[in-house]
Design an enzyme around this catalytic site. Sequence first.
Site, PDB file in Angstrom:
ATOM      1  N   GLU A 135      -0.252  11.741   6.919  1.00 28.84           N
ATOM      2  CA  GLU A 135       0.971  11.076   7.399  1.00 28.84           C
ATOM      3  C   GLU A 135       1.224  11.330   8.881  1.00 28.84           C
ATOM      4  OE1 GLU A 135       0.598  12.507   4.509  1.00 28.84           O
ATOM      5  OE2 GLU A 135       1.734  11.466   2.936  1.00 28.84           O
ATOM      6  N   ALA A 173       1.069   5.864   0.332  1.00 25.59           N
ATOM      7  CA  ALA A 173       2.121   4.863   0.200  1.00 25.59           C
ATOM      8  C   ALA A 173       1.621   3.566   0.811  1.00 25.59           C
ATOM      9  CB  ALA A 173       3.371   5.348   0.930  1.00 25.59           C
ATOM     10  N   GLU A 227      -0.012  13.435  -3.085  1.00 24.56           N
ATOM     11  CA  GLU A 227       1.272  13.911  -3.628  1.00 24.56           C
ATOM     12  C   GLU A 227       1.381  13.563  -5.112  1.00 24.56           C
ATOM     13  OE1 GLU A 227       3.421  11.966  -0.334  1.00 24.56           O
ATOM     14  OE2 GLU A 227       4.480  13.871  -0.111  1.00 24.56           O
TER      15      GLU A 227
HETATM   16  N1  3HC Z   1      -1.085   0.939   2.954  1.00 27.31           N
HETATM   17  C1  3HC Z   1      -1.365  -0.355   3.145  1.00 27.31           C
HETATM   18  N2  3HC Z   1      -2.578  -0.809   3.513  1.00 27.31           N
HETATM   19  C2  3HC Z   1      -3.542   0.101   3.704  1.00 27.31           C
HETATM   20  C3  3HC Z   1      -3.322   1.469   3.530  1.00 27.31           C
HETATM   21  C4  3HC Z   1      -2.018   1.896   3.136  1.00 27.31           C
HETATM   22  N3  3HC Z   1      -1.724   3.172   2.938  1.00 27.31           N
HETATM   23  N4  3HC Z   1      -4.474   2.125   3.792  1.00 27.31           N
HETATM   24  C5  3HC Z   1      -5.372   1.197   4.104  1.00 27.31           C
HETATM   25  N5  3HC Z   1      -4.824  -0.032   4.052  1.00 27.31           N
HETATM   26  C6  3HC Z   1      -5.494  -1.313   4.287  1.00 27.31           C
HETATM   27  C7  3HC Z   1      -6.008  -1.435   5.708  1.00 27.31           C
HETATM   28  O1  3HC Z   1      -5.004  -1.935   6.570  1.00 27.31           O
HETATM   29  C8  3HC Z   1      -7.162  -2.380   5.537  1.00 27.31           C
HETATM   30  O2  3HC Z   1      -6.636  -3.676   5.461  1.00 27.31           O
HETATM   31  P1  3HC Z   1      -7.462  -4.929   6.030  1.00 27.31           P
HETATM   32  O3  3HC Z   1      -8.757  -4.944   5.272  1.00 27.31           O
HETATM   33  O4  3HC Z   1      -6.576  -6.063   5.759  1.00 27.31           O
HETATM   34  O5  3HC Z   1      -7.665  -4.636   7.494  1.00 27.31           O
HETATM   35  C9  3HC Z   1      -7.709  -2.043   4.164  1.00 27.31           C
HETATM   36  O6  3HC Z   1      -6.664  -1.334   3.490  1.00 27.31           O
HETATM   37  C10 3HC Z   1      -8.924  -1.151   4.202  1.00 27.31           C
HETATM   38  O7  3HC Z   1      -8.657  -0.039   5.034  1.00 27.31           O
HETATM   39  P2  3HC Z   1      -9.742   0.525   6.047  1.00 27.31           P
HETATM   40  O8  3HC Z   1     -10.345  -0.587   6.828  1.00 27.31           O
HETATM   41  O9  3HC Z   1      -9.101   1.621   6.785  1.00 27.31           O
HETATM   42  O10 3HC Z   1     -10.852   1.048   5.012  1.00 27.31           O
HETATM   43  P3  3HC Z   1     -11.744   2.331   5.077  1.00 27.31           P
HETATM   44  O11 3HC Z   1     -12.574   2.292   3.881  1.00 27.31           O
HETATM   45  O12 3HC Z   1     -12.376   2.461   6.427  1.00 27.31           O
HETATM   46  O13 3HC Z   1     -10.733   3.561   4.954  1.00 27.31           O
HETATM   47  C11 3HC Z   1      -8.907   4.816   4.058  1.00 27.31           C
HETATM   48  C12 3HC Z   1      -9.992   3.753   3.792  1.00 27.31           C
HETATM   49  C13 3HC Z   1      -9.546   6.155   4.367  1.00 27.31           C
HETATM   50  C14 3HC Z   1      -8.058   4.911   2.836  1.00 27.31           C
HETATM   51  C15 3HC Z   1      -8.068   4.363   5.279  1.00 27.31           C
HETATM   52  O14 3HC Z   1      -7.641   3.043   5.077  1.00 27.31           O
HETATM   53  C16 3HC Z   1      -6.849   5.191   5.541  1.00 27.31           C
HETATM   54  O15 3HC Z   1      -6.941   6.241   6.136  1.00 27.31           O
HETATM   55  N6  3HC Z   1      -5.673   4.680   5.126  1.00 27.31           N
HETATM   56  C17 3HC Z   1      -4.410   5.302   5.430  1.00 27.31           C
HETATM   57  C18 3HC Z   1      -4.141   6.454   4.545  1.00 27.31           C
HETATM   58  C19 3HC Z   1      -2.786   7.010   4.846  1.00 27.31           C
HETATM   59  O16 3HC Z   1      -2.378   7.137   5.981  1.00 27.31           O
HETATM   60  N7  3HC Z   1      -2.060   7.376   3.800  1.00 27.31           N
HETATM   61  C20 3HC Z   1      -0.726   7.897   3.947  1.00 27.31           C
HETATM   62  C21 3HC Z   1       0.250   6.762   3.938  1.00 27.31           C
HETATM   63  S1  3HC Z   1       1.902   7.295   4.269  1.00 27.31           S
HETATM   64  C22 3HC Z   1       2.405   8.017   2.832  1.00 27.31           C
HETATM   65  O17 3HC Z   1       1.680   8.135   1.897  1.00 27.31           O
HETATM   66  C23 3HC Z   1       3.834   8.490   2.814  1.00 27.31           C
HETATM   67  C24 3HC Z   1       4.132   9.348   1.637  1.00 27.31           C
HETATM   68  O18 3HC Z   1       4.019  10.690   1.987  1.00 27.31           O
HETATM   69  C25 3HC Z   1       5.495   9.108   1.127  1.00 27.31           C
END
Ligand code: 3HC
Length: 689
Positions: A127, A65, A107
């Site tokens: 998450e 998300a 998902e």
């Molecule tokens: N939403 C918004 N922005 C995000 C994001 C997300 N889910 N994931 C990453 N970003 C952004 C980061 O803030 C970063 O922004 P910036 O360049 O402005 O600082 C940019 O994307 C790149 O991210 P990383 O520097 O972390 O890049 P990496 O290549 O090192 O890692 C990744 C990529 C593995 C995808 C890592 O970003 C990550 O783990 N992201 C989070 C994934 C996550 O937690 N997903 C679950 C979200 S909650 C959800 O899905 C709820 C659902 O169940 C309803």
Amino acid sequence: MQLTTMVSYENMQGVAVVTVDNPPVNALSQGVRQGLLEGVNKALADDAVQAIVIHCAGRTFIAGADITEFASGPAEPSLRDMLELMDGAGKPVIAAIHGTALGGGLETALCCHYRVAAPGARLGLPEVKLGLLPGAGGTQRLPRVVGVEKALQMVTSGVPIGAVEALEAGLVDEIVEGDLLPGALAFGHQIVARGAALPRIRDRDDRLQEAREDPAVFEQFRRSIARKSRGFIAPEYNIRCIEAAVSQPFDEGMKTEARLFTELMRSPQAAAQQYFFFAERQAARIPDIPRDTPELPIARVGVIGAGTMGGGIAMNMVNVGIPVTLVETSQEALERGLGVIRGNYDNTARKGRLSEADVVQRMGLINGSLQLQELAQCDLVIEAVFENMEVKKDIFRRLDAIVKPGAILASNTSALDLNEIASATARPESVIGLHFFSPANVMKLLEVVRGDATAREVIKTCMGFARRIDKVPVLVGVCHGFVGNRILFARQTQAQQLALEGAPPHQVDRVLYEFGFPMGAFQMSDLAGLDIGWNAETSRGETIRDRLCEAGRRGQKTGAGYYDYDENRKPTPAPLVAELYTEFAARAGIIQRDIADQEILERCLLPMINEGAKILEEGIAIRASDIDVVYVYGYGWPVYRGGPMYYANSLGLDTVLARLRHYWQQSGDDFWRPSRLLVELAEKGGRFS
Ligand code: 3HC
């Protein structure tokens, strides 16, 4: 054709390819949800389409998300509505996964009938790391595919699994070697040709059966993660959702998941953990160092000192395949150091986390030497000898004459003046601090210390290099103790004062432990060793530490320090230590008293916040959130409380200021004088930002 700015659609020989293109990580922003909804609807309505492939442009499949949308609340269409359409589609839907399929991304894939993946793909539900649970059916679908135990592990750890493991677990149907999209199209054509069924995960039940017959599996699992998850609420919520998947029909389970998701979403822990997610990424940004600043190549590293620190530092390099020359002053010290490294790897191998061949390969990357001369061709040399300015300056003077021009000379000093160290060389622009935390092969934090003359390329290189060796770097300026230790000194000062005034070390430690630190102030000192920086020759019993060290109580390693330790290193309060505090208190005219836990907590944490504010005021840290990153990754500050500066904001800076003034007035000690920045912010109702 373009459906929204983030999603396009193309009919490729009867297979509709719906492509998400929302850089950098294809998060499920409103435009993505809208586009996917329209794409699937369009494909379902078109008789010329027989199957649908969900595919992503750029470096990754959908990584979840869009976290930046959480604050503004959900906008239509909801993720759940979009996924329901996909899940109920009357034509085969295939997810083509590369990069990472995380959170809402996985998902989405779980609502497809089939999943194919590139060999390097990673799939997970992270998450929990944001203080949440998968809120779009992940907790109900994942256990139906991979089984309850694996699902529990995945949702409570948040750690993704690789494509091969996912294939074995049934989470992907095929690994596509070569180009993913043609592979996914071929897979789609095959499904159509075979007239294969449209399997919906929601209808599966077989993998839940075992847990239904043995519900004790949940209690066992809770016990197994109790230590790691202490204080966090999200892991327990995730477990409850998986329990619901087992004990309730699918639609009921979905309702349970939605309810628990909403509860978590409103929790202070989730807010803190989401703040921290961005804080960590923000720390990589250095205002005066543009993104296009060139990085220097680092292919060979030298480490000086094979003690606990130097050995741990060397392990970081060889773990990622970078050869290291490890220099010591005597054969004996060198062999001892190499033996410790070998022992660490053997331990990891015994636990099955490393193969024998890996151990041999890693040890083979370390070249032990007694000659500084052998560092001549290194691109980066890290000095990790004991904390003595003259010794360090002497080493840097010699390095300057030996190591090739342009190489980076780094010191692992934890508190000394980096500018003075740099002044021993004719190239202060190449000198930087790389402050690792003990154990250096485990702790994630790296304080990168910028001297007055350190060149931008050197800083950029070290920030990038830190990530290469799997560290989280935070750039700090020069002052005694930099950010981490300087703040720690403030806390330790109060911990000692509290013990003098009558709060025994074990009470102080318990309060800090209950707040969420892995250990308290005195336990931490015992673990580090009381004799760090202590000198037996000059010690005159003037402090409690002197007296303990003189008595051979130098911490855990000697079986006694502030605590007595048994053979399993279990601590018990030491009567001798209590007597010492009573004696020193009497000498200082302090009347000991009972001290309430709340006072202990305030007196330990408020000085940390105040010191953090001074650090900001002096420009030693770039931003408040950097201090939080230092504290969470270097000192065990519970991430669900965000870090000291975030915590200050959550208390309210006016409250923080009022309490600091209270202790200042009560003690008459200037130690409590509030920082100017804190006063300014508190008085105008501001926050650290
Ligand atoms: N939403 C918004 N922005 C995000 C994001 C997300 N889910 N994931 C990453 N970003 C952004 C980061 O803030 C970063 O922004 P910036 O360049 O402005 O600082 C940019 O994307 C790149 O991210 P990383 O520097 O972390 O890049 P990496 O290549 O090192 O890692 C990744 C990529 C593995 C995808 C890592 O970003 C990550 O783990 N992201 C989070 C994934 C996550 O937690 N997903 C679950 C979200 S909650 C959800 O899905 C709820 C659902 O169940 C309803």
